[in-house]
Scaffold this motif. Structure first.
Motif, PDB file in Angstrom:
ATOM      1  N   ALA A  20       0.955  -1.174  -0.012  1.00  0.00           N
ATOM      2  CA  ALA A  20      -0.154   0.133  -0.045  1.00  0.00           C
ATOM      3  C   ALA A  20       0.974   1.388   0.093  1.00  0.00           C
ATOM      4  O   ALA A  20       0.396   2.186  -0.682  1.00  0.00           O
ATOM      5  N   VAL A  21       1.947   1.236   0.587  1.00  0.00           N
ATOM      6  CA  VAL A  21       2.733   2.613   0.951  1.00  0.00           C
ATOM      7  C   VAL A  21       3.259   2.805  -0.577  1.00  0.00           C
ATOM      8  O   VAL A  21       3.516   4.178  -1.013  1.00  0.00           O
ATOM      9  N   LYS A  22       3.736   1.843  -1.393  1.00  0.00           N
ATOM     10  CA  LYS A  22       4.159   1.992  -2.720  1.00  0.00           C
ATOM     11  C   LYS A  22       3.075   2.751  -3.566  1.00  0.00           C
ATOM     12  O   LYS A  22       3.403   3.411  -4.494  1.00  0.00           O
ATOM     13  N   ALA A  23       1.896   2.700  -3.395  1.00  0.00           N
ATOM     14  CA  ALA A  23       0.717   3.384  -4.109  1.00  0.00           C
ATOM     15  C   ALA A  23       1.016   4.909  -3.845  1.00  0.00           C
ATOM     16  O   ALA A  23       0.621   5.857  -4.853  1.00  0.00           O
ATOM     17  N   TYR A  24       1.565   5.252  -2.796  1.00  0.00           N
ATOM     18  CA  TYR A  24       1.738   6.830  -2.341  1.00  0.00           C
ATOM     19  C   TYR A  24       3.035   7.320  -2.774  1.00  0.00           C
ATOM     20  O   TYR A  24       3.300   8.342  -2.221  1.00  0.00           O
ATOM     21  N   CYS A  25       3.998   6.476  -3.094  1.00  0.00           N
ATOM     22  CA  CYS A  25       5.196   6.896  -3.509  1.00  0.00           C
ATOM     23  C   CYS A  25       5.502   6.747  -5.112  1.00  0.00           C
ATOM     24  O   CYS A  25       5.091   6.010  -5.781  1.00  0.00           O
ATOM     25  N   ARG A  26       6.452   7.793  -5.496  1.00  0.00           N
ATOM     26  CA  ARG A  26       6.944   7.591  -6.815  1.00  0.00           C
ATOM     27  C   ARG A  26       8.466   7.441  -6.900  1.00  0.00           C
ATOM     28  O   ARG A  26       9.072   8.096  -5.728  1.00  0.00           O
ATOM     29  N   ILE A  27       9.003   6.618  -7.601  1.00  0.00           N
ATOM     30  CA  ILE A  27      10.308   6.303  -7.504  1.00  0.00           C
ATOM     31  C   ILE A  27      11.247   7.477  -8.418  1.00  0.00           C
ATOM     32  O   ILE A  27      10.753   7.729  -9.570  1.00  0.00           O
ATOM     33  N   LYS A  28      12.122   8.346  -7.743  1.00  0.00           N
ATOM     34  CA  LYS A  28      13.046   8.902  -8.440  1.00  0.00           C
ATOM     35  C   LYS A  28      14.402   8.184  -8.703  1.00  0.00           C
ATOM     36  O   LYS A  28      14.918   7.998  -7.717  1.00  0.00           O
ATOM     37  N   SER A  29      14.600   8.216 -10.035  1.00  0.00           N
ATOM     38  CA  SER A  29      16.144   7.255 -10.014  1.00  0.00           C
ATOM     39  C   SER A  29      17.205   8.165 -10.543  1.00  0.00           C
ATOM     40  O   SER A  29      16.902   9.391 -11.262  1.00  0.00           O
ATOM     41  N   VAL A  30      18.492   8.232 -10.048  1.00  0.00           N
ATOM     42  CA  VAL A  30      19.567   9.176 -10.357  1.00  0.00           C
ATOM     43  C   VAL A  30      20.704   8.177 -11.150  1.00  0.00           C
ATOM     44  O   VAL A  30      21.100   7.315 -10.385  1.00  0.00           O
ATOM     45  N   ALA A  31      21.212   8.623 -12.058  1.00  0.00           N
ATOM     46  CA  ALA A  31      22.360   8.066 -12.488  1.00  0.00           C
ATOM     47  C   ALA A  31      23.575   9.066 -12.678  1.00  0.00           C
ATOM     48  O   ALA A  31      23.197  10.281 -13.533  1.00  0.00           O
ATOM     49  N   ALA A  32      24.741   9.003 -12.373  1.00  0.00           N
ATOM     50  CA  ALA A  32      25.672   9.742 -12.334  1.00  0.00           C
ATOM     51  C   ALA A  32      26.955   9.385 -12.690  1.00  0.00           C
ATOM     52  O   ALA A  32      27.528   8.057 -12.383  1.00  0.00           O
ATOM     53  N   ARG A  33      27.775  10.008 -13.684  1.00  0.00           N
ATOM     54  CA  ARG A  33      29.163   9.698 -14.029  1.00  0.00           C
ATOM     55  C   ARG A  33      29.909  10.362 -12.968  1.00  0.00           C
ATOM     56  O   ARG A  33      29.887  11.525 -12.788  1.00  0.00           O
ATOM     57  N   ILE A  34      30.760   9.601 -12.242  1.00  0.00           N
ATOM     58  CA  ILE A  34      31.513   9.962 -10.993  1.00  0.00           C
ATOM     59  C   ILE A  34      32.978   9.939 -11.449  1.00  0.00           C
ATOM     60  O   ILE A  34      33.838  10.197 -10.432  1.00  0.00           O
ATOM     61  N   GLY A  35      33.321   9.073 -12.428  1.00  0.00           N
ATOM     62  CA  GLY A  35      34.826   8.820 -12.792  1.00  0.00           C
ATOM     63  C   GLY A  35      35.246   9.163 -13.974  1.00  0.00           C
ATOM     64  O   GLY A  35      34.624   9.550 -14.588  1.00  0.00           O
TER      65      GLY A  35
END
Ligand code: ADP
Ligand code: MG
Length: 497
Positions: A482-497
């Motif tokens: 149920a909690v998932k219904a109230y969340c949206r996922i933000k994904s982050v992809a970064a070049r760090i090297g």
């Protein structure tokens, strides 16, 4: 100083109401009179009489609630999850402390027997306890992008959430939607059903007293078209949780689509209880009775079809009828075993289904008629009813009646049991009674339903995800799902090297 249930009950029967029940909307942490100045009445189904009036909300009230929720959004969404959890835990404590009052009001407004209302209040407290803990457990993932990259996700609250509440479980349905939404960091605007507005208002007040910032949880009362529709249509609303009938659910989904608002729909059911020949018939008969006569059958997940092995059909129906005929009808506040239905409208709908079944020549083995409280001659009761030998395609076996009406469908083998069980437009829950472990799990595997109960109908609790397939809706309430219904996922992809 907390009063006992009996002192409220005495007050009700001597004065015809209970003093200081809420009347206004709860918006921005305060009681707010309706913009239109108009009130509407709520009825005691056990007497069929109005006993209180409350705010008839409209689009203007919804606008005020949206403003309150918008201004509270940042503070709540950014609060440490453990701090959010602590407020939910405090709310659970207050619900338990004030449970006598909540249960009496719930019983009075909905009609259900006090004992059932007490169970619902306990369920509401459990929802807040459970999601208080869940608030701490929300976390993202990291993704394997290789040495020179960092990839992770984080759950974010979806924003303002709307909760359209039905009249059969006014408090516990409100709680099971509101608690996970708050745990996720969302703000809430709830619209209770027009026949049962009171306990959602009491819940909003409890949350506020538990420390919830003003505006995080708001309740606007009124009718579906006047108050519900402007809420689900509002572009600031990012998620709608709807529990109710299929036609209204379809409307809500259509309205939400205009703003690409996500919806979670928990609609009707026509749930089978399958009893195999080797079942414990005492457990099965008690299970079937609870499945269809609790809350006078007004439960989305009621077990409204007894799908029974022909070899034990006669004996099981006989046992059930004998027990059903001892159920004591009465006003919910008199701690009856079987209460009224929620409204005159619902009573007429149920009677219509049963009258048409009678006209089609079906065999009604007990009940089949409207009734009243034997002590007063008042109230909107429908006698506990059983219709035997109902063909699979008969409307009585296909349409949700939402009342105390059990249809019996005998079968000859497991394959036929499954065909009958899966042979409706719905797929909410199913019950199975058998002592054969493998048969139970074969059926559980093949049944088209969101939740399956084995050897105890309604087993489980807030921990177990709940929701339907097909016309019963989609999305899952309860559990961590149920909690998932109230969340949206933000994904982050970064070049760090
Ligand atoms: P019933 O027909 O038994 O009243 P509904 O499914 O229509 O059941 O009602 C469930 C909830 O949906 C109630 O709170 C009701 O006020 C609300 N509702 C009804 N129509 C609408 C609508 N068009 N938009 C939003 N909510 C609605
Ligand atoms: Mg009422």
């Amino acid at each position: 100083m907390t009063r006992t249930a009996d002192s409220y009950i005495e007050e009700y029967f001597s004065s015809g109401t209970i003093a200081d029940l809420p009347r206004d909307h709860f918006i921005g942490g305060a009681w707010v009179a309706p913009a239109s100045g108009q009130m509407m009445e709520t009825f005691d189904p056990g007497k069929g009489r109005a006993y209180h009036s409350f705010a008839a909300g409209n689009a203007e009230d919804i606008e005020r609630a949206i403003k309150a929720a918008s201004s509270a959004e940042k503070e709540w969404g950014r609060m440490k999850p453990s701090a959010r959890g602590a407020i939910l835990a405090k709310a659970a404590e207050l619900i338990r402390k004030e449970s006598a009052y909540l249960a009496v009001v719930e019983s009075l407004d909905s009609g259900k027997p006090l004992g059932e209302a007490e169970g619902d209040v306990g369920g509401a407290a459990r929802a807040f306890e459970y999601y208080a803990a869940a608030a701490n457990a929300l976390q993202g993932e990291s993704f394997p992008l290789g040495h020179d990259y960092l990839g992770y996700s984080q759950p974010e609250p979806v924003g303002i959430t709307a909760h359209i509440i039905p009249w059969n479980f006014p408090l516990s349905t409100a709680a099971r939607g509101i608690a996970p939404a708050l745990a996720a960091g969302c703000t809430v605007i709830a619209k209770p059903a027009e026949t049962t507005p009171l306990t959602a208002l009491l819940l909003a007040d409890i949350l506020f007293r538990a420390g919830l910032p003003a505006g995080v949880c708001n309740v606007v009362t009124g009718t579906g078209p006047e108050a519900g529709a402007p809420l689900v249509k509002h572009r600031a609303v990012r998620h709608v949780t709807f529990t109710g009938s299929v036609p209204t659910g379809i409307n809500v989904m259509r309205e939400a689509a205009e703003n690409v608002t996500r919806v979670l729909l928990e609609l009707g059911g026509k749930s089978p209880v399958i009893v195999l020949a080797d079942a414990d018939l005492d457990a099965a008969s008690d299970g079937v009775i609870g499945a269809i006569y609790e809350n006078a059958g007004q439960i989305c997940s009621a077990g409204s079809r007894l799908v029974v092995d022909r070899r034990i059909h006669g004996e099981l129906v006989e046992r059930i009828v004998a027990k059903v005929e001892t159920l004591e009808l009465g006003h919910g506040l008199k701690r009856s075993q079987f209460g009224p239905v929620n409204s005159q409208l619902q009573l007429d709908r149920i009677a219509g289904h049963v009258d048409r079944a009678r006209e089609r020549g079906l065999s009604i083995v007990t009940g089949g008629n409207k009734a009243t409280d034997p002590a007063t001659g008042e109230g909107w009761f429908f006698a506990p009813t059983i219709i035997d030998n109902v063909p699979a395609d008969d409307p009585a076996a296909q349409e949700e009646i939402f009342g105390p009406v059990l249809v019996v469908q005998p079968f000859d083998d497991e394959a036929e049991a499954l065909d009958i069980a899966n042979g409706t437009a719905f797929g909410l829950v199913a019950g199975i009674y058998t002592s054969d472990f493998s048969a139970a799990h074969r059926l559980a595997r093949d049944i088209d339903a969101g939740q399956v109960f084995i050897n105890e109908y309604f087993a489980g609790g807030i921990e177990v995800p709940f929701g339907g397939n097909k016309h019963s809706g989609f999305g899952r309430e309860k559990g961590l799902e149920a909690v998932k219904a109230y969340c949206r996922i933000k994904s982050v992809a970064a070049r760090i090297g």
